[in-house]
Design a protein around this motif. Structure first.
Motif, PDB file in Angstrom:
ATOM      1  N   GLY A 384      58.716  34.242  53.478  1.00 29.67           N
ATOM      2  CA  GLY A 384      57.672  33.974  52.491  1.00 29.67           C
ATOM      3  C   GLY A 384      56.373  33.504  53.096  1.00 29.67           C
ATOM      4  N   HIS A 385      56.240  33.559  54.418  1.00 26.85           N
ATOM      5  CA  HIS A 385      55.013  33.113  55.088  1.00 26.85           C
ATOM      6  C   HIS A 385      53.974  34.231  55.057  1.00 26.85           C
ATOM      7  N   ASP A 386      52.788  33.959  54.497  1.00 25.83           N
ATOM      8  CA  ASP A 386      51.774  35.006  54.308  1.00 25.83           C
ATOM      9  C   ASP A 386      50.368  34.412  54.427  1.00 25.83           C
ATOM     10  N   PRO A 387      49.895  34.128  55.644  1.00 33.02           N
ATOM     11  CA  PRO A 387      48.594  33.463  55.813  1.00 33.02           C
ATOM     12  C   PRO A 387      47.388  34.297  55.392  1.00 33.02           C
ATOM     13  N   GLN A 388      47.527  35.616  55.251  1.00 33.36           N
ATOM     14  CA  GLN A 388      46.394  36.475  54.875  1.00 33.36           C
ATOM     15  C   GLN A 388      46.209  36.590  53.355  1.00 33.36           C
ATOM     16  N   GLN A 389      47.071  36.003  52.577  1.00 34.14           N
ATOM     17  CA  GLN A 389      47.069  36.250  51.138  1.00 34.14           C
ATOM     18  C   GLN A 389      45.745  35.899  50.476  1.00 34.14           C
ATOM     19  N   ARG A 390      45.187  34.746  50.769  1.00 35.94           N
ATOM     20  CA  ARG A 390      43.943  34.309  50.116  1.00 35.94           C
ATOM     21  C   ARG A 390      42.811  35.282  50.409  1.00 35.94           C
ATOM     22  N   LEU A 391      42.694  35.753  51.643  1.00 36.13           N
ATOM     23  CA  LEU A 391      41.628  36.688  52.003  1.00 36.13           C
ATOM     24  C   LEU A 391      41.815  38.036  51.305  1.00 36.13           C
ATOM     25  N   LEU A 393      43.162  38.533  48.350  1.00 32.67           N
ATOM     26  CA  LEU A 393      42.792  38.367  46.941  1.00 32.67           C
ATOM     27  C   LEU A 393      41.279  38.334  46.778  1.00 32.67           C
ATOM     28  N   GLN A 394      40.576  37.746  47.732  1.00 29.86           N
ATOM     29  CA  GLN A 394      39.106  37.743  47.688  1.00 29.86           C
ATOM     30  C   GLN A 394      38.555  39.160  47.820  1.00 29.86           C
ATOM     31  N   PHE A 395      39.134  39.953  48.701  1.00 30.82           N
ATOM     32  CA  PHE A 395      38.703  41.336  48.888  1.00 30.82           C
ATOM     33  C   PHE A 395      38.934  42.156  47.622  1.00 30.82           C
ATOM     34  N   ILE A 396      40.086  41.974  46.996  1.00 35.38           N
ATOM     35  CA  ILE A 396      40.390  42.704  45.760  1.00 35.38           C
ATOM     36  C   ILE A 396      39.334  42.404  44.705  1.00 35.38           C
ATOM     37  N   SER A 397      38.987  41.145  44.559  1.00 37.83           N
ATOM     38  CA  SER A 397      38.018  40.753  43.538  1.00 37.83           C
ATOM     39  C   SER A 397      36.630  41.306  43.825  1.00 37.83           C
ATOM     40  N   LYS A 398      36.259  41.395  45.094  1.00 40.34           N
ATOM     41  CA  LYS A 398      34.904  41.813  45.460  1.00 40.34           C
ATOM     42  C   LYS A 398      34.731  43.323  45.488  1.00 40.34           C
ATOM     43  N   GLU A 399      35.701  44.060  46.052  1.00 42.65           N
ATOM     44  CA  GLU A 399      35.500  45.475  46.351  1.00 42.65           C
ATOM     45  C   GLU A 399      36.309  46.452  45.494  1.00 42.65           C
ATOM     46  N   LEU A 400      37.318  45.992  44.789  1.00 41.08           N
ATOM     47  CA  LEU A 400      38.246  46.935  44.166  1.00 41.08           C
ATOM     48  C   LEU A 400      38.205  46.917  42.648  1.00 41.08           C
ATOM     49  N   ARG A 401      37.133  46.423  42.085  1.00 40.11           N
ATOM     50  CA  ARG A 401      36.958  46.467  40.641  1.00 40.11           C
ATOM     51  C   ARG A 401      35.938  47.539  40.290  1.00 40.11           C
ATOM     52  N   ALA A 402      36.219  48.317  39.257  1.00 39.16           N
ATOM     53  CA  ALA A 402      35.289  49.365  38.835  1.00 39.16           C
ATOM     54  C   ALA A 402      33.984  48.735  38.349  1.00 39.16           C
ATOM     55  N   PRO A 403      32.857  49.434  38.515  1.00 37.78           N
ATOM     56  CA  PRO A 403      31.562  48.858  38.127  1.00 37.78           C
ATOM     57  C   PRO A 403      31.370  48.777  36.615  1.00 37.78           C
ATOM     58  N   HIS A 404      30.345  48.011  36.235  1.00 38.66           N
ATOM     59  CA  HIS A 404      29.863  47.903  34.848  1.00 38.66           C
ATOM     60  C   HIS A 404      30.852  47.221  33.911  1.00 38.66           C
ATOM     61  N   GLY A 405      31.825  46.496  34.457  1.00 43.63           N
ATOM     62  CA  GLY A 405      32.751  45.749  33.628  1.00 43.63           C
ATOM     63  C   GLY A 405      33.690  46.617  32.819  1.00 43.63           C
ATOM     64  N   ARG A 406      33.854  47.866  33.237  1.00 45.35           N
ATOM     65  CA  ARG A 406      34.758  48.787  32.543  1.00 45.35           C
ATOM     66  C   ARG A 406      35.778  49.332  33.530  1.00 45.35           C
ATOM     67  N   THR A 407      36.738  50.076  33.011  1.00 46.97           N
ATOM     68  CA  THR A 407      37.700  50.733  33.898  1.00 46.97           C
ATOM     69  C   THR A 407      37.046  51.968  34.514  1.00 46.97           C
ATOM     70  N   ALA A 408      37.647  52.467  35.580  1.00 45.22           N
ATOM     71  CA  ALA A 408      37.157  53.696  36.204  1.00 45.22           C
ATOM     72  C   ALA A 408      37.227  54.863  35.223  1.00 45.22           C
ATOM     73  N   CYS A 409      38.299  54.931  34.447  1.00 45.26           N
ATOM     74  CA  CYS A 409      38.443  56.033  33.491  1.00 45.26           C
ATOM     75  C   CYS A 409      37.327  56.009  32.449  1.00 45.26           C
ATOM     76  N   GLN A 410      36.982  54.844  31.960  1.00 49.31           N
ATOM     77  CA  GLN A 410      35.885  54.732  30.996  1.00 49.31           C
ATOM     78  C   GLN A 410      34.567  55.171  31.632  1.00 49.31           C
ATOM     79  N   ASN A 411      34.342  54.773  32.879  1.00 53.10           N
ATOM     80  CA  ASN A 411      33.104  55.163  33.569  1.00 53.10           C
ATOM     81  C   ASN A 411      33.035  56.670  33.777  1.00 53.10           C
ATOM     82  N   ILE A 412      34.149  57.283  34.147  1.00 54.52           N
ATOM     83  CA  ILE A 412      34.161  58.735  34.362  1.00 54.52           C
ATOM     84  C   ILE A 412      33.831  59.463  33.063  1.00 54.52           C
TER      85      ILE A 412
END
Length: 426
Positions: A384-391, A393-412
């Motif tokens: 259960g040791h996972d020292p990279q977990q916090r970093l 989660l930060q990357f997911i929040s910054k880079e992996l969310r679709a723009p404009h506060g909508r889903t990718a499908c809605q944007n398409i």
């Protein structure tokens, strides 16, 4: 041959290649403008202005790489779209067809099984058609080349991880109306490609919409073995010399037997899923032959704490505890789950062709170069040791969310209709 003649011939050859590339670029550009002005622009104006639904056709032929299911489902619920699943046979893997149709029938999706003697427009009402792979694996009359008069968009089956010049000069990518991307950190290098950049539209990708759904949205493909960790091994198919330029990642030949031994050794503590790239099996047929390849796949099928997974894998990801892989598509795709990931790196592996987002994701992986490091990662997961977990989660929040506060499908859908932030999409 004298040295100066050798050099002169080499320069002449290089000049010829440059001239051919320039001529191809000019020809492809002229063709794009011809089809856009003659066929696409009138069609786009027509379906954007009318009140009846847009006939949107998904050309699909392989279940593991069908990544626009979420878009299809959203379009079913949208009054401006009439989505159609157009099923064609994979030219290299005919066994894909029954697997795909069985899945569609299980989900209750209506689909049209295309015949091989007619183009798309000869069989279906089409306003827009979407493809997901650029490799011309569909039946010839169902490929982009045979349907160039149709407005065509592209949503890659995998995330945009690598940037290779030869990839960006593939005809389909150069010739579509829209090519949808996850975000600017994925698109920045491709935007600079003169053959391709003008078609990029940042919307997010349906793949990420799907992976973000809770695990309860997916069937659990793991057998009930309480108390054991669930670890996936997902090797790439680029074994030996069987790969495209710049895409040689696989460690499979070096790891195949060792991974079976490792899974057996941890039988009381972990379950292992062998999730090969869909192209690994046909590649191994050329490298190993059918008997050895089938025997290896059967070994995973019959392993008491193992399983072979060849179909849809999002549920496998969502209900797992960790991933071991050398497939660069999964650098980001699995990272979305927030769970620990090990990348097995070949000695010649280079990050120079990674997009900015993919490089950041790679640096959030644990890295192995031999089986000793793989074993250490398994022990780390078990503890259960996972020292990279916090970093991560930060990357997911910054880079992996679709723009404009909508889903990718809605944007398409907005990009196709030319509405909201995509009103300027021509």
């Amino acid at each position: 041959m004298k040295p100066f003649l050798t050099e002169l011939c080499a320069r002449y050859h290089n000049l010829g290649n440059q001239l051919r590339r320039e001529a191809r670029y000019v020809l492809d550009t002229l063709q794009w403008h011809y089809y856009y002005r003659r066929y696409w622009r009138p069609a786009i104006r027509r379906f954007r202005s009318k009140s009846t639904p847009v006939n949107f056709v998904f050309v699909i032929y392989d279940l593991p790489t069908w990544k626009t299911e979420a878009l299809y489902c959203d379009m079913l619920r949208h009054p401006r779209f009439s989505p159609v699943l157009a099923v064609t046979a994979h030219t290299k893997k005919p066994a894909c067809l029954p697997q795909l149709t069985a899945y569609l029938e299980k989900k209750g999706y209506a689909y049209t099984l295309l015949d091989n003697e007619r183009t798309l427009a000869q069989q279906l009402p089409v306003d827009v058609v979407i493809y997901q792979r650029p490799y011309s694996e569909e039946q010839p009359l169902h490929r982009f080349q045979a349907n160039r008069r149709l407005v065509t968009v592209y949503a890659n089956y995998g995330l945009h991880i690598v940037f290779e010049e030869w990839l960006n000069t593939l005809l389909l990518w150069k010739s579509v109306w829209h090519d949808y991307y996850e975000g600017e950190a994925f698109a920045d290098r491709a935007r600079c490609a003169r053959d391709h950049g003008k078609h990029i539209v940042v919307t997010g990708l349906p793949t990420l919409d799907q992976i973000r759904q809770p695990a309860s949205s997916f069937a659990d493909p793991w057998p009930a073995r309480k108390g054991r960790k669930r670890i996936i091994w997902a090797p790439h198919y680029s074994v030996g010399s069987e790969h495209y330029e710049g895409l040689a990642y696989s460690n499979f030949l070096e790891m195949a037997d060792a991974m079976l031994h490792l899974a057996t050794r941890y039988a009381d503590q972990a379950c292992f899923a062998f999730k090969p790239h869909p192209m690994l099996y046909p590649t191994l047929l050329r490298v190993w032959g059918k008997e050895r390849t089938d025997a290896y796949y059967d070994a995973w099928r019959n392993l008491p704490n193992g399983q072979l997974e060849e179909g849809e894998y999002i549920g496998l990801f969502k209900h797992s505890d960790a991933l071991i892989h050398d497939c660069v598509t999964f650098l980001v795709e699995y990272l979305v789950t927030g769970k620990p990931t090990l990348f097995v790196r070949r000695s010649e592996f280079s990050t120079s062709n990674l997009t900015r987002a993919a490089l950041d994701a790679y640096l959030l992986h644990y890295i192995a170069t031999d089986m000793q490091a793989v074993d250490a990662f398994v022990q780390q997961v078990l503890s259960g040791h996972d020292p990279q977990q916090r970093l991560r989660l930060q990357f997911i929040s910054k880079e992996l969310r679709a723009p404009h506060g909508r889903t990718a499908c809605q944007n398409i859908m907005h990009a196709i209709l030319g509405t909201e932030e995509y009103a300027s999409c021509r």
